[in-house]
Design an enzyme around this catalytic site. Sequence first.
Site, PDB file in Angstrom:
ATOM      1  N   TRP A 109      28.858  31.069  19.591  1.00 30.19           N
ATOM      2  CA  TRP A 109      28.008  29.806  20.164  1.00 30.19           C
ATOM      3  C   TRP A 109      29.540  28.264  20.443  1.00 30.19           C
ATOM      4  O   TRP A 109      29.473  27.763  21.673  1.00 30.19           O
ATOM      5  CB  TRP A 109      27.036  29.550  19.612  1.00 30.19           C
ATOM      6  N   ASP A 179      25.468  21.637  17.641  1.00 27.53           N
ATOM      7  CA  ASP A 179      24.581  22.584  18.505  1.00 27.53           C
ATOM      8  C   ASP A 179      23.661  23.213  17.207  1.00 27.53           C
ATOM      9  O   ASP A 179      24.447  23.902  16.643  1.00 27.53           O
ATOM     10  CB  ASP A 179      25.185  23.816  19.034  1.00 27.53           C
ATOM     11  N   LYS A 203      14.244  29.417  19.142  1.00 23.41           N
ATOM     12  CA  LYS A 203      14.705  30.018  17.665  1.00 23.41           C
ATOM     13  C   LYS A 203      12.897  29.470  16.663  1.00 23.41           C
ATOM     14  O   LYS A 203      12.499  30.491  16.544  1.00 23.41           O
ATOM     15  CB  LYS A 203      15.514  29.774  17.171  1.00 23.41           C
TER      16      LYS A 203
END
Lengths: 370, 370
Positions: A109, A179, A203
């Site tokens: 990511w 992030d 999530k």
Amino acid sequence: MSTDVSVKRVFNFSAGPAALPLSVLQEIQRDMIALPGVGASILEISHRSSAFVEIIEDARNRLVNLLGIPDTHEVVFMQGGARLQNAMIPANFLTSKDETADYVVTGNWGKNSAAEVPFYGVLNKAFDGAEGSFTRLPEAADLQFSDNAGYIHFTSNETIHGLQFKQAPANGDVPLVCDASSDFLSRPVNISEYGMIYACAQKNAGTAGVTVCIISKELLERCGDRNPSYLDYAKVAAKDSMLNTPPTFSIYVTGLVCKWLQEEVGGLEAIEKMNSDKARLLYDVVDESGGFYVVHAANPEHRSVMNVVFKMATPELDRKFLDEAAAENLTTLGGHRSIGGIRASIYNAMPREGVEALAGFMKDFAAANG
Amino acid sequence: MSTDVSVKRVFNFSAGPAALPLSVLQEIQRDMIALPGVGASILEISHRSSAFVEIIEDARNRLVNLLGIPDTHEVVFMQGGARLQNAMIPANFLTSKDETADYVVTGNWGKNSAAEVPFYGVLNKAFDGAEGSFTRLPEAADLQFSDNAGYIHFTSNETIHGLQFKQAPANGDVPLVCDASSDFLSRPVNISEYGMIYACAQKNAGTAGVTVCIISKELLERCGDRNPSYLDYAKVAAKDSMLNTPPTFSIYVTGLVCKWLQEEVGGLEAIEKMNSDKARLLYDVVDESGGFYVVHAANPEHRSVMNVVFKMATPELDRKFLDEAAAENLTTLGGHRSIGGIRASIYNAMPREGVEALAGFMKDFAAANG
């Protein structure tokens, strides 16, 4: 209205979109045809209606209360996932060609985030864990920050490799951009230390379609007028996330998840303890397996509390594990296609009994196949 | 599972997010806790799961069948609303500084679309209805196209001013790009005539959070590698709209709305007829009111079938109209804040009985106050 919850549900270890609290799903189901007192569904009401304005303000206030967000920061609801934020961050926060953007890359990511920078400015990878197959976080001595960084970006939890920062990789007062897609709302965090924290909701914070961005007013002042309206944080923030129609349903779900955290769980310190306990159940089985299970993270200090990533000696054993687990309603445990193996994502909404069931299964499987 | 539909529902004339078919809401409600055979909610399943891949493919196939989308075009599901498309269109389709972008501006939405062009290239307003307070569409002689246009952009239906094109303002083979947000799926359309048609879903095609983009492969070839991943149509299309987590729930709802159009309504020709009949009910009352109600569109040929926009002699009468209508469960009828008056949005899912109730109310109100 009656809702039937006898529907068969599995223990869903998906890395995201991921499990939601059953009570949240029940409230959504109950009110789907018409919100109480409104006469229309959350899917049908105008974002300018008083009913929706109340919903978005409620979601915002609950986030402020849960995280203790100070007046120095704004909450902005965006679409496009973390992926769009990865582009917007350099587009908005790099103000000149003399500035660099420092990226601490500890997994896929972070790598994706860094890849968008060259469209807008100069990238410096302050750390690149790809060289070690993303098995570890950087030590302080590994970090090669630049002298003229506009901001530092890092990914607090890497879902694929199961690595999680306990402490942010800071450099003096250079703004930190994080992030936090996969550990947002899983533990308390000191927002004051960040220029920006962002997280797609699917999530821990709701369902896909909304990304929560918490941005300091200092960073918002950097936006200038260099970007089209939806791609300019300051323009969206100035309209309270209603520059255009926001993702109304996803924001509603985020509000319900925050309410669950406040009223049923008892806040972020409570959920942090529950999450640590759940993770310990699984890591203990791994550590006591005599090497049958091997965690991807090389250093136990770097292990993620959210995504427990491990494998066995052969891909065939991994496959057998997944098949037998699925037969016991323990689903979506396959590792990311890039590294294989097993990944148990145990976000906030995964109940302890789901983790206990998995831990029990893992012990039995190791005994039968070790 | 039983669902209670005795919940009180209003006739919701919202311009968007707007009413959905009750049978769609009921299916969403029924399966909210767990999709049949999946054991988890649509809000919880991974976008990589076979269950979701089936859902997104089903939505895409239903759109292809309803609209007769040829192989020359791709269906791409995006986030960020039409507003983000307004930026992406010039970012992707203007390939050199020598090209202009021709915009036919017939209302606020077209004006917003045109406003993003200068961030990427040269804007030519081929028509600007602002000079006439957006009361009319252009005649052929009004259109000032440029010789070097990369594409022509127009808004097929302007919700605020109630103007709708019956025929696209074309110029030879310059690709046509159409913001069809508010009349998508309300009538058949010949996709071959368009380079791109896009529509946020919250009017006729579902709920907020997803924007359907139908793009010709010819235009996709123009994208180059000039934009970050999520802002590049070709990159998103190449991953079948799964470059990152798509707005899973909103796509699911779009699929259900398409199924309703196919199986309960009977397709786009059937819905077009129903929509025309509904609009005629209201315009007839207006035309027979002896000037009590005045339509914003100057030319009856330009009147929108989706948004019936009119006003009375004074703002006080408008206010009285709205209050008395709301008391009869006819809600969200206020005109846009920029022009006031009354706006009845009668998209696909507004049942005929809702329009009949409004027409009856309008007659009574005119009789009592005329």
